[in-house]
Scaffold this motif. Structure first.
Motif, PDB file in Angstrom:
ATOM      1  N   TYR A   4       0.880  -1.163   0.000  1.00  0.00           N
ATOM      2  CA  TYR A   4       0.000   0.000   0.000  1.00  0.00           C
ATOM      3  C   TYR A   4       0.916   1.211   0.000  1.00  0.00           C
ATOM      4  N   LEU A   9      -3.419   5.441   2.561  1.00  0.00           N
ATOM      5  CA  LEU A   9      -2.695   4.414   1.807  1.00  0.00           C
ATOM      6  C   LEU A   9      -3.534   3.984   0.617  1.00  0.00           C
ATOM      7  N   THR A  10      -2.878   3.862  -0.544  1.00  0.00           N
ATOM      8  CA  THR A  10      -3.525   3.456  -1.781  1.00  0.00           C
ATOM      9  C   THR A  10      -2.945   2.117  -2.227  1.00  0.00           C
ATOM     10  N   LEU A  11      -3.792   1.246  -2.704  1.00  0.00           N
ATOM     11  CA  LEU A  11      -3.370  -0.079  -3.136  1.00  0.00           C
ATOM     12  C   LEU A  11      -2.305   0.009  -4.226  1.00  0.00           C
ATOM     13  N   ASN A  26      -9.365  -0.665  -0.644  1.00  0.00           N
ATOM     14  CA  ASN A  26      -8.702   0.556  -1.087  1.00  0.00           C
ATOM     15  C   ASN A  26      -9.688   1.719  -0.996  1.00  0.00           C
ATOM     16  N   PRO A  27      -9.237   2.865  -0.499  1.00  0.00           N
ATOM     17  CA  PRO A  27      -7.978   3.178   0.181  1.00  0.00           C
ATOM     18  C   PRO A  27      -8.086   2.809   1.659  1.00  0.00           C
ATOM     19  N   CYS A  70      -2.795  -1.931   8.680  1.00  0.00           N
ATOM     20  CA  CYS A  70      -1.949  -1.162   7.748  1.00  0.00           C
ATOM     21  C   CYS A  70      -1.902   0.306   8.155  1.00  0.00           C
TER      22      CYS A  70
END
Length: 153
Positions: A45, A53-55, A65-66, A74
């Motif tokens: 991520y 956090l973005t995949l 996501n996100p 995470c």
């Protein structure tokens, strides 16, 4: 039985034959899924905007996501910049259940100096899958990834 992380590191180093973050992160995910037993998801991520956090590249079932920094394992790893080793994800009140088959999780922040590039997330269907030795070995693999990769998005 704990994997031979020294051997795995040598093999990963041979795969990371470019400085490109996309190629190296995709290779790392695929390699970890092949080399480590009892994983059902391995992926990155990325922090593309503050607090979120973005995949990124991954191996496994489709993912959530996100992920905001204030949610899930995470998010905790990103927020605290410390590894999160969780024996039972269902015991975490704000766990984000992308795959109900996942029971244990190991999330390692990917740092370049003071810059949080993202996190490496490993999921397992086995409770208590990740030992202290696994954590140390995979943290070394992340350090190798960082040393061999230009972490620019």
């Amino acid at each position: 039985m704990t994997p031979d992380y020294a051997l795995i590191a040598r093999q990963l180093e041979a795969l990371l034959d470019t400085r490109d973050w996309l190629t190296n992160s995709a290779q790392t995910c695929a390699f970890l899924m092949e080399e480590l037993a009892d994983l059902n998801w391995a992926g990155f991520y990325l922090q593309r905007q503050p607090g979120l956090l973005t995949l990124g590249p991954f191996q496994g079932r489709p993912a959530c996501n996100p992920i905001p920094f204030d949610k899930g394992v995470c998010g905790a790893a990103a927020r605290t910049r410390t590894t999160q080793r969780i024996d039972d994800v269902h015991a975490i009140p704000d766990h984000i259940a992308c795959d109900v088959a996942s029971n244990a999780e190991l999330v390692i922040p990917v740092l370049s100096g003071d810059y949080l590039w993202g996190v490496l997330d490993l999921d397992s269907p086995l409770p208590r899958r990740f030992s202290v030795d696994d954590q140390a070995g995979i943290e070394r693999l992340v350090a190798l990834f960082v040393s061999r990769t230009d972490l620019e998005l």
